[in-house]
Design a protein around this motif. Sequence first.
Motif, short mmCIF file in Angstrom:
data_model
loop_
_atom_site.label_atom_id
_atom_site.label_comp_id
_atom_site.label_asym_id
_atom_site.label_seq_id
_atom_site.Cartn_x
_atom_site.Cartn_y
_atom_site.Cartn_z
N TYR A 39 0.82 -1.27 0.05
CA TYR A 39 0.06 -0.03 -0.07
C TYR A 39 0.90 1.23 -0.09
N CYS A 56 -4.66 1.87 -5.14
CA CYS A 56 -3.85 1.46 -3.88
C CYS A 56 -4.69 1.19 -2.77
N TYR A 59 -5.06 -2.73 -1.53
CA TYR A 59 -4.01 -2.87 -0.64
C TYR A 59 -4.43 -2.55 0.88
N PHE A 60 -4.73 -1.33 0.77
CA PHE A 60 -5.37 -0.57 2.13
C PHE A 60 -6.42 -1.38 2.91
#
Length: 88
Positions: A39, A56, A59-60
Amino acid sequence: MLDVEAQKPPNGKWWTPPFDPRFPNQNQTRNCYQNFLDYHRCVKTMSRRGKSTQPCEYYFRVYYSLCPISWVNRWNEQIRNGTFAGKI
């Protein structure tokens, strides 16, 4: 960095991260850490290129779902202090 509150999905919209063949075991500690790194690398790269950091968010959501909040808070504090051991 993106605001954590802005990244949270609406109430009741949490989901379980999909299976990742790199982490087949029950212990998901490494998966948590790797997605945290991914992330921050993604945000850094996209920001540097002047692009949206929306990709992103995956990933968070994965690391936010897998990692204990105390770990995330400690890692974020270490990043701010410049003492984080991971390579971002």
